[in-house]
Scaffold this active site. Structure first.
Site, PDB file in Angstrom:
ATOM      1  N   ARG A 154      17.566  22.037  -0.956  1.00 51.54           N
ATOM      2  CA  ARG A 154      18.703  22.777  -1.537  1.00 51.54           C
ATOM      3  C   ARG A 154      18.313  23.369  -2.896  1.00 51.54           C
ATOM      4  O   ARG A 154      18.600  24.534  -3.191  1.00 51.54           O
ATOM      5  CB  ARG A 154      19.890  21.821  -1.685  1.00 51.54           C
ATOM      6  CG  ARG A 154      21.070  22.372  -2.474  1.00 51.54           C
ATOM      7  CD  ARG A 154      22.116  21.270  -2.571  1.00 51.54           C
ATOM      8  NE  ARG A 154      23.269  21.600  -3.372  1.00 51.54           N
ATOM      9  CZ  ARG A 154      23.351  21.387  -4.688  1.00 51.54           C
ATOM     10  NH1 ARG A 154      22.316  20.896  -5.348  1.00 51.54           N
ATOM     11  NH2 ARG A 154      24.453  21.690  -5.336  1.00 51.54           N
ATOM     12  N   ALA A 155      17.647  22.546  -3.711  1.00 49.60           N
ATOM     13  CA  ALA A 155      17.269  23.009  -5.048  1.00 49.60           C
ATOM     14  C   ALA A 155      16.277  24.175  -4.960  1.00 49.60           C
ATOM     15  O   ALA A 155      16.406  25.173  -5.679  1.00 49.60           O
ATOM     16  CB  ALA A 155      16.668  21.854  -5.846  1.00 49.60           C
ATOM     17  N   HIS A 192      12.160   1.146   9.614  1.00 50.32           N
ATOM     18  CA  HIS A 192      12.668   2.504   9.344  1.00 50.32           C
ATOM     19  C   HIS A 192      14.108   2.538   8.846  1.00 50.32           C
ATOM     20  O   HIS A 192      14.565   3.581   8.401  1.00 50.32           O
ATOM     21  CB  HIS A 192      12.563   3.362  10.612  1.00 50.32           C
ATOM     22  CG  HIS A 192      11.151   3.576  11.061  1.00 50.32           C
ATOM     23  ND1 HIS A 192      10.447   2.610  11.736  1.00 50.32           N
ATOM     24  CD2 HIS A 192      10.316   4.621  10.916  1.00 50.32           C
ATOM     25  CE1 HIS A 192       9.233   3.061  12.002  1.00 50.32           C
ATOM     26  NE2 HIS A 192       9.127   4.278  11.509  1.00 50.32           N
ATOM     27  N   MET A 251       8.652  -1.636   4.304  1.00 52.75           N
ATOM     28  CA  MET A 251       7.691  -0.545   4.464  1.00 52.75           C
ATOM     29  C   MET A 251       7.000  -0.216   3.143  1.00 52.75           C
ATOM     30  O   MET A 251       7.311  -0.785   2.108  1.00 52.75           O
ATOM     31  CB  MET A 251       8.416   0.690   4.977  1.00 52.75           C
ATOM     32  CG  MET A 251       8.496   0.759   6.478  1.00 52.75           C
ATOM     33  SD  MET A 251       9.053   2.403   6.959  1.00 52.75           S
ATOM     34  CE  MET A 251       8.767   2.302   8.713  1.00 52.75           C
ATOM     35  N   GLY A 252       6.117   0.750   3.204  1.00 49.72           N
ATOM     36  CA  GLY A 252       5.398   1.179   1.992  1.00 49.72           C
ATOM     37  C   GLY A 252       3.964   1.566   2.312  1.00 49.72           C
ATOM     38  O   GLY A 252       3.185   1.848   1.420  1.00 49.72           O
ATOM     39  N   ARG A 279      18.094 -21.964   3.880  1.00 50.95           N
ATOM     40  CA  ARG A 279      16.971 -21.418   4.640  1.00 50.95           C
ATOM     41  C   ARG A 279      16.107 -20.491   3.793  1.00 50.95           C
ATOM     42  O   ARG A 279      16.531 -20.015   2.753  1.00 50.95           O
ATOM     43  CB  ARG A 279      17.518 -20.566   5.791  1.00 50.95           C
ATOM     44  CG  ARG A 279      17.849 -21.333   7.016  1.00 50.95           C
ATOM     45  CD  ARG A 279      18.326 -20.376   8.079  1.00 50.95           C
ATOM     46  NE  ARG A 279      18.662 -21.108   9.273  1.00 50.95           N
ATOM     47  CZ  ARG A 279      19.415 -20.636  10.250  1.00 50.95           C
ATOM     48  NH1 ARG A 279      19.927 -19.422  10.153  1.00 50.95           N
ATOM     49  NH2 ARG A 279      19.663 -21.362  11.318  1.00 50.95           N
ATOM     50  N   ARG A 283      14.472   4.027   5.635  1.00 50.83           N
ATOM     51  CA  ARG A 283      14.001   5.417   5.447  1.00 50.83           C
ATOM     52  C   ARG A 283      15.144   6.411   5.606  1.00 50.83           C
ATOM     53  O   ARG A 283      15.002   7.586   5.271  1.00 50.83           O
ATOM     54  CB  ARG A 283      12.867   5.714   6.418  1.00 50.83           C
ATOM     55  CG  ARG A 283      11.834   6.634   5.810  1.00 50.83           C
ATOM     56  CD  ARG A 283      10.552   6.650   6.569  1.00 50.83           C
ATOM     57  NE  ARG A 283      10.624   7.501   7.733  1.00 50.83           N
ATOM     58  CZ  ARG A 283       9.633   7.620   8.612  1.00 50.83           C
ATOM     59  NH1 ARG A 283       8.517   6.928   8.454  1.00 50.83           N
ATOM     60  NH2 ARG A 283       9.743   8.410   9.635  1.00 50.83           N
ATOM     61  N   THR A 327       8.387  10.752  -0.448  1.00 55.52           N
ATOM     62  CA  THR A 327       8.031   9.675   0.481  1.00 55.52           C
ATOM     63  C   THR A 327       8.612   8.381  -0.072  1.00 55.52           C
ATOM     64  O   THR A 327       8.587   8.174  -1.294  1.00 55.52           O
ATOM     65  CB  THR A 327       6.499   9.506   0.668  1.00 55.52           C
ATOM     66  OG1 THR A 327       6.225   8.192   1.188  1.00 55.52           O
ATOM     67  CG2 THR A 327       5.722   9.651  -0.630  1.00 55.52           C
ATOM     68  N   ILE A 328       9.116   7.532   0.810  1.00 56.60           N
ATOM     69  CA  ILE A 328       9.702   6.283   0.313  1.00 56.60           C
ATOM     70  C   ILE A 328       8.639   5.374  -0.317  1.00 56.60           C
ATOM     71  O   ILE A 328       8.966   4.512  -1.113  1.00 56.60           O
ATOM     72  CB  ILE A 328      10.455   5.504   1.427  1.00 56.60           C
ATOM     73  CG1 ILE A 328       9.525   5.137   2.579  1.00 56.60           C
ATOM     74  CG2 ILE A 328      11.677   6.278   1.884  1.00 56.60           C
ATOM     75  CD1 ILE A 328      10.106   4.085   3.530  1.00 56.60           C
ATOM     76  N   ASP A 329       7.369   5.615   0.046  1.00 59.49           N
ATOM     77  CA  ASP A 329       6.313   4.663  -0.321  1.00 59.49           C
ATOM     78  C   ASP A 329       5.965   4.638  -1.811  1.00 59.49           C
ATOM     79  O   ASP A 329       5.392   3.670  -2.288  1.00 59.49           O
ATOM     80  CB  ASP A 329       5.025   4.968   0.464  1.00 59.49           C
ATOM     81  CG  ASP A 329       5.237   4.933   1.958  1.00 59.49           C
ATOM     82  OD1 ASP A 329       6.188   4.264   2.405  1.00 59.49           O
ATOM     83  OD2 ASP A 329       4.458   5.581   2.684  1.00 59.49           O
ATOM     84  N   ASP A 342       3.629   6.194  -3.131  1.00 57.88           N
ATOM     85  CA  ASP A 342       2.177   5.962  -3.112  1.00 57.88           C
ATOM     86  C   ASP A 342       1.378   7.195  -3.514  1.00 57.88           C
ATOM     87  O   ASP A 342       0.297   7.442  -2.991  1.00 57.88           O
ATOM     88  CB  ASP A 342       1.746   5.471  -1.720  1.00 57.88           C
ATOM     89  CG  ASP A 342       2.003   6.503  -0.636  1.00 57.88           C
ATOM     90  OD1 ASP A 342       2.749   7.478  -0.881  1.00 57.88           O
ATOM     91  OD2 ASP A 342       1.448   6.350   0.469  1.00 57.88           O
TER      92      ASP A 342
HETATM   93  O1  F6P Z   1       5.175   7.008   4.764  1.00 57.02           O
HETATM   94  C1  F6P Z   1       6.460   6.582   5.099  1.00 57.02           C
HETATM   95  C2  F6P Z   1       6.415   5.497   6.136  1.00 57.02           C
HETATM   96  O2  F6P Z   1       7.738   5.126   6.447  1.00 57.02           O
HETATM   97  C3  F6P Z   1       5.599   4.252   5.741  1.00 57.02           C
HETATM   98  O3  F6P Z   1       6.331   3.391   4.891  1.00 57.02           O
HETATM   99  C4  F6P Z   1       5.285   3.666   7.084  1.00 57.02           C
HETATM  100  O4  F6P Z   1       4.093   2.916   7.046  1.00 57.02           O
HETATM  101  C5  F6P Z   1       5.128   4.882   7.961  1.00 57.02           C
HETATM  102  O5  F6P Z   1       5.786   5.958   7.307  1.00 57.02           O
HETATM  103  C6  F6P Z   1       5.712   4.735   9.340  1.00 57.02           C
HETATM  104  O6  F6P Z   1       5.358   5.828  10.077  1.00 57.02           O
HETATM  105  P1  F6P Z   1       6.129   6.307  11.399  1.00 57.02           P
HETATM  106  O7  F6P Z   1       7.290   7.116  10.952  1.00 57.02           O
HETATM  107  O8  F6P Z   1       5.115   7.155  12.095  1.00 57.02           O
HETATM  108  O9  F6P Z   1       6.531   5.101  12.154  1.00 57.02           O
END
Ligand code: F6P
Length: 353
Positions: free
Chosen positions: A24-25, A253, A172-173, A165, A256, A128-130, A132
């Site tokens: 959008r931006a 996911h 993820m990451g 427990r 995500r 990206t959520i990672d 990284d």
């Molecule tokens: O890069 C984003 C990510 O969600 C990672 O955290 C994860 O390892 C990977 O993508 C999962 O990939 P896919 O969407 O192909 O399952």
């Protein structure tokens, strides 16, 4: 300087909350500056297949707060070939696209370098959520993924507390431990295992036993997916070695998707606006980075090398052509990032006895 007729915009790789806000931006910023915008659907695959439609200012209504990407995404092998890259550039020219903004992770940026090499100026926005990508302090989507994970783990904690427990939670990451570390700190996990820092399993088991003896009832352990099946192994040994009943959850996911947080919406909007400003000012092959709160452009090739240095993946000769000053700057950024991660990890340890 090129007078831009139209720019293209695409999202590629794993989706991330905030991609729509960035789209959008980019679109609104370009239209406000008198430049048309073409939406390229399904990432580089859609570019090669000419899946391209014009985007208007009003087409961007009601998407800022939505997860996923309305342009859809893809991981395209064909674009990795020279033939695919040439075809993509031809398609851009046929659509009067004079520059492209690509929104995604490091794979997306490598595609941006290839497109620039074919004569189409390209700018990257890290989403990206990672988290990284070493060149930026934060990527779009990370904050949302962290907050969503926290919400999920808080729920697990409730049920752990009721039944005394432990729950081992894998997040993820990819190879990066940022999500695990931030979530672990924010939920008060008793243990955090990430790939970047050796994990002391014996110390964790002792900690659980001591905490149990001092009246603790819930034991959350956050494990980064980069450690493979380690989370399952932990879930197996904790009951054996500590007597604490243990469950295992993989958030995968689920974190995500969902609505981007305020922080991700801000970051996406700032980066999207700045990307267009840079592109129209004649910059290309740069990626938007947030460094100490500022949005700054950094050469993509340099950013990718820096990233490889941080991930210890650099091969012999890969830094040829860079000045000593550049290399020292890269080393300093990597050292700063490593130190920040370590500092957070040590702080988490102090909080989880
Ligand atoms: O890069 C984003 C990510 O969600 C990672 O955290 C994860 O390892 C990977 O993508 C999962 O990939 P896919 O969407 O192909 O399952």
């Amino acid at each position: 300087m090129t007078k831009f007729r139209k720019i293209g915009v695409l999202t590629s790789g794993g989706d991330a909350p905030g991609m729509n806000a960035a789209l959008r931006a980019v679109t609104r910023s370009a239209i406000e500056r008198g430049v048309g915008v073409m939406g390229i659907y399904r990432g580089y695959r859609g570019l090669i297949e000419n899946d391209i439609r014009p985007l208007g200012y009003r087409d961007m209504s009601g998407i800022l707060h939505e997860g996923g990407t309305i342009l859809y995404s893809d991981r395209c092998q064909e674009f990795r070939t020279l033939e695919g890259q040439k075809r993509a550039a031809e398609i851009c020219r046929a659509n009067d696209i004079d520059g492209v903004v690509v929104i995604g992770g490091d794979g997306t940026f490598r595609g941006g370098v290839d497109l620039t090499a074919q004569g189409i100026p390209t700018i990257g926005i890290p989403a990206t959520i990672d988290n990284d990508i070493a060149s930026t302090d934060f990527t779009i989507g990370f904050d949302t993924a962290v907050n969503t994970s926290i919400e999920m783990v808080d729920r697990l904690r409730d049920t752990c507390e009721s039944l005394a427990r432990s729950n081992v939670v894998e997040v993820m990451g990819r190879d990066a431990g940022d999500i695990a570390l931030h979530v672990g700190i924010a939920v008060g996990a008793i243990g955090i295992a990430i790939k970047e820092i050796p994990f002391d399993e014996e110390a964790l088991l002792k900690k659980i036993i001591n905490a149990k003896n001092s009246g603790k009832r819930n034991y959350i352990i956050i494990v980064s997916e980069g450690l493979g099946n380690y989370s399952e192994h932990l879930a197996e040994i904790i009951p054996e070695k500590t007597g604490v009943d243990t469950r295992f959850a993989r958030l995968a996911h689920v974190v995500r998707g969902g609505r981007p947080t305020a922080r991700d919406r801000m970051l996406a909007t700032r980066m999207g606006d700045k990307a267009v400003e840079c592109l129209l000012n004649g910059e290309s092959n740069v990626v938007m980075c947030e460094r100490n709160g500022e949005i700054i452009p950094m050469d993509i090739t340099y950013a990718l090398k820096l990233d490889r240095m941080y991930k210890k993946k650099l091969k012999e000769g890969e830094l040829n052509g860079y000045s000593l000053r550049d290399i020292e700057e890269m080393r300093a950024i990597c050292a700063e990032k490593t130190a920040r991660l370590r500092e957070l990890y040590d702080m988490a340890e102090r909080m989880s006895k």
